[in-house]
Design an enzyme around this catalytic site. Structure first.
Site, PDB file in Angstrom:
ATOM      1  N   GLY A 129       0.768  -1.414   0.032  1.00  0.00           N
ATOM      2  CA  GLY A 129       0.126  -0.147  -0.026  1.00  0.00           C
ATOM      3  C   GLY A 129       0.762   1.197   0.040  1.00  0.00           C
ATOM      4  O   GLY A 129       1.094   1.785   0.876  1.00  0.00           O
ATOM      5  N   GLU A 246      13.448  -4.520  -3.882  1.00  0.00           N
ATOM      6  CA  GLU A 246      13.058  -4.669  -5.180  1.00  0.00           C
ATOM      7  C   GLU A 246      14.335  -5.136  -6.200  1.00  0.00           C
ATOM      8  O   GLU A 246      13.952  -5.605  -7.345  1.00  0.00           O
ATOM      9  CB  GLU A 246      12.220  -3.507  -5.645  1.00  0.00           C
ATOM     10  CG  GLU A 246      10.711  -3.275  -5.101  1.00  0.00           C
ATOM     11  CD  GLU A 246      10.341  -2.323  -5.787  1.00  0.00           C
ATOM     12  OE1 GLU A 246       8.981  -2.599  -5.968  1.00  0.00           O
ATOM     13  OE2 GLU A 246      10.506  -1.279  -6.166  1.00  0.00           O
TER      14      GLU A 246
END
Lengths: 392, 355
Positions: A129, A246
């Site tokens: 989120g 990431e």
């Protein structure tokens, strides 16, 4: 500097390749080769629980939390063999690759014990989120509010582009918890259950006809007061620390997916004769070079041990792969010609290559647009002056 | 698997960077550009320091003949540093001919030439030539585009799988040096008229080793040159003020510099992938070499062109170094196969020849 693998590493390759191929040929043959994010979710969850049962779900994690303390070389090998076996995209890649490492880095011992086993076991699926309608590239402009009410946080606001929220159990949420705060100050990083009356998830239809993203609405949604990483108001550090993950070993698995897409394209070019066209040959060769350089760039980035130095390979990686894949989509359409404009069935649903052409338009946007990437490269990599900020 | 320099390799890089920073100054490079005859495009004092004091001429040649016995990775580090400073030295020819001798020379050829090459006492050049006729050890024909041919003592000429060594002191040799756009590596035409020549014992192995060394050399030089073009342009963009701001704060300018860094990082991966592939005898070596040569040359050319554009008018002047990088880059693009040729070789590896 050495690119080859040792005999022990090759033995590890044989072990994981043998197990993965047996699984994909046997009990999980029905989900072999699935590349879509949203297909066969229940079966793919079962597959991830099978991975966990054999301690293959998160091999880079510490053994204490279900991993194998795998070396970099072993993680590289596993990522390659996973893709080679045709094993499907991981439903819980956000849990394994982002939430887990972030909890390992910023969580208390109690939080590790609370969250990590269920991620490793493949029983809790996570989503992210971060973005909001008014906070895309400018993530620090988040407006979703969190306020303490006794022993709970109460959250109100809206997130957007929440990938796979419609299949997830938990969400980590970047919220603003200090009234009147601006920018990176006053941010709190919360860990919330998705299945509660205060959270509503609405899928967003995309230009390729699929729906991987969602809008997620928070209306007096709640989580316990201790369900946060870092201190209240100091969650920006956690939010940014997560983004560094990431660029981890998962990039190698992603590259194997690109390799599969590229192989399909080369086969198509050979089948329809375009492989003899000198211009197409040049473009295919360029794409092959780009894919190889992506692999060796990732290995350079992952081999880096001096984390204080500016890592150019890491800083340029996102824009490199995103631009490469968008180019591959364009090349695919030039190879296929008008045949690619006709859907094979009655639905607005596309085979791999035309779908890649459409879906790759998102690659140069999400996770930091190409334009934001160039700002980051210029400012962090080259030390140039920062963009001027408008007054808010 | 560890795709990072060892401590020893990091030390080599530091040493050569120090050498070139001290000796390969812009004044010395320009003096070498203005040299004539056998000194055209060569800084003899730099070569003496490079080969004599540091023993780097034989860095990738066998220890048995006086070389350092190191591989293409270490050689690439040297060539990268040389390229960054546009060092006016015949690194390319010495590496190509030395590696060809080590891989495919006869015992007599190795005994005669390798030790003086590794010591930097003689200079060598290499070039492909078509239509040479070999009559009982006497070659006749023309060898064009020989890098540093005006200064070389020894020539390796090859055609297909056949290679010959020619002592350029031979009476049948006529060397015509040219004024070349890139004055840091001038080209010569060498005409052979019944010139004494000895064939490589294993032409295929020798030529393959020469090409691998040449492609690594040019790729690594291009990487170093591209990084230098970026670094110097970044420095300028911080100092130069227009509209009341450092020009490096404008997004149109920053993004071009970022694009340079994106390409350079890939070029760095390409050079050391190819070098490792050679050193480790990997099956990927042919693909890696073609990828490195084409990608790095394009990257250097793009970066050097941007260097001119982003410096504005001053970048177009003779006094500024931008044109030296630009011309070196252009020369590298065409040398030892242009980008289209290398990419077609990759296409063949992927899909075979076009029907």
């Amino acid at each position: 500097m050495k690119l080859g693998f040792s005999p022990a590493e090759e033995a590890f390759r044989a072990e994981c390749a043998g197990w993965l191929q047996a699984q994909m040929a046997g009990p999980f043959a029905d989900i072999r080769g699935i590349h879509s994010l949203c297909e066969s979710i229940p079966r793919r969850k079962e597959w991830e629980q099978q991975l966990a049962a054999h301690r293959w779900s998160c091999i880079g994690w510490p053994a204490q939390w279900g991993g194998r303390d795998a070396t970099l070389a072993e993680q590289v090998i596993f990522a390659e063999e996973y893709a080679r076996a045709g094993a499907p995209n991981r439903v819980n890649h956000i849990g394994i690759e982002l939430a887990g490492p972030t909890i390992l880095t910023f969580g208390t011992e109690a939080q590790k014990a609370q969250y990590l086993p269920a991620i490793a076991a493949g029983t809790t699926i996570w989503c992210q989120g971060y973005s909001e309608p008014g906070a895309g590239s400018d993530l620090a402009n988040v407006k979703t509010r969190a306020a303490l009410d006794g022993d709970h946080w109460v959250v109100n606001g809206q997130k957007v582009w929440t990938s796979l929220a419609h299949y997830s159990d938990k969400i980590f949420v970047v919220t603003r918890s200090v009234e009147g705060s601006k920018g990176p100050k006053g941010i709190t990083f919360l860990l919330m259950d998705l299945d509660q009356p205060g959270i509503e998830v609405r899928p967003i239809s995309q230009m390729n006809g699929e729906a991987e993203f969602n809008e997620t609405f928070f209306t007096d949604a709640r989580c316990p007061a201790d369900a946060l990483l870092g201190a209240p108001g100091e969650g920006w550090k956690v939010a940014m620390g997560l983004l560094a993950f990431e660029r981890g070993v998962s990039t190698l698995g992603q590259q194997m997916q690109f390799r599969n897409e590229f192989d399909v394209l080369v086969a198509a070019a050979r089948a329809n004769g375009k492989a003899a066209d000198p211009v197409i040959r040049q473009r295919l060769a360029k794409a092959e070079i780009g894919l190889r350089l992506m692999r060796y760039g990732a290995l350079r980035m992952l081999s880096q041990t001096d984390h204080s130095a500016i890592d150019g390979a890491a800083l340029t990686y996102k824009i490199q792969w995103a631009t490469w894949r968008r180019g591959l989509g364009e090349l695919a359409m030039d190879v296929l010609g008008q045949a690619a404009e006709i859907a094979p069935g009655d639905d607005y649903a596309w085979p791999l290559l035309p779908n890649m052409y459409l879906s790759s338009r998102a690659d140069t946007i999400y996770g930091g647009t190409n334009q934001i990437q160039r700002n980051l490269i210029a400012e962090r990599g080259l030390g140039l002056p920062r963009e001027p900020r408008g007054s808010q | 698997m560890e795709f990072a320099f060892t401590d020893e390799q990091a030390m080599i890089a530091d040493t050569v960077r120090g050498l070139f920073a001290e000796h390969a100054t812009r004044a010395r490079t320009r003096a070498a550009m203005a040299g004539s005859g056998a000194d055209a495009g060569i800084d003899r004092a730099l070569w003496a320091a490079f080969a004599g004091e540091l023993g780097l001429a034989g860095i990738c040649l066998p220890e048995a003949c006086g070389g350092a016995g190191l591989g293409m990775v270490e050689f690439a580090q040297v060539a990268e540093a040389a390229g960054a400073h546009l060092a006016a030295i015949p690194l390319l020819g010495v590496a190509m001919v030395g590696r060809a001798l080590a891989a495919g020379g006869s015992d007599a050829q190795r005994a005669q030439w390798l030790a003086p090459l590794a010591a930097g006492q003689i200079l060598a050049a290499a070039a492909r030539a078509e239509g040479l006729s070999d009559s009982a050890g006497r070659l006749t024909g023309t060898v064009q585009f020989v890098p540093h041919g005006g200064a070389a003592d020894l020539l390796l000429a090859w055609s297909g799988d056949q290679g010959w060594l020619i002592d350029l002191q031979d009476a049948g040799v006529c060397v015509t040096p040219h004024v070349t756009m890139d004055q840091t590596r001038p080209l010569a035409t060498i005409t052979l008229t019944h010139a004494a020549a000895t064939p490589l014992a294993d032409g295929k192995a020798g030529i393959s080793a020469a090409l691998a060394a040449g492609w690594i050399c040019l790729s690594a030089e291009a990487l170093g040159g591209a990084q230098a073009a970026l670094d110097q342009t970044v420095a300028y963009s911080r100092d130069r003020v227009q509209f009341g701001r450092a020009i490096g704060s404008f997004q149109a300018y920053k993004h071009r510099l970022a694009d340079m860094m994106i390409e350079i990082e890939q070029a760095r991966s390409a050079v050391y992938w190819a070098a490792c592939a050679i050193d480790e005898g990997s099956d990927e070596a042919p693909l890696a070499l073609h990828a490195a040569k084409s990608f790095c040359a394009d990257t250097f050319h793009m970066c050097a062109g941007n260097m001119i554009q982003l410096h504005g008018g001053i970048g177009f002047t003779w006094d500024h170094d931008a044109h030296l990088y630009f011309k070196r880059a252009r020369a590298i693009v065409s040398m030892l196969g242009d980008g289209q040729w290398h990419r077609e070789q990759i296409a063949r590896l992927m899909m075979g020849a076009a029907a």
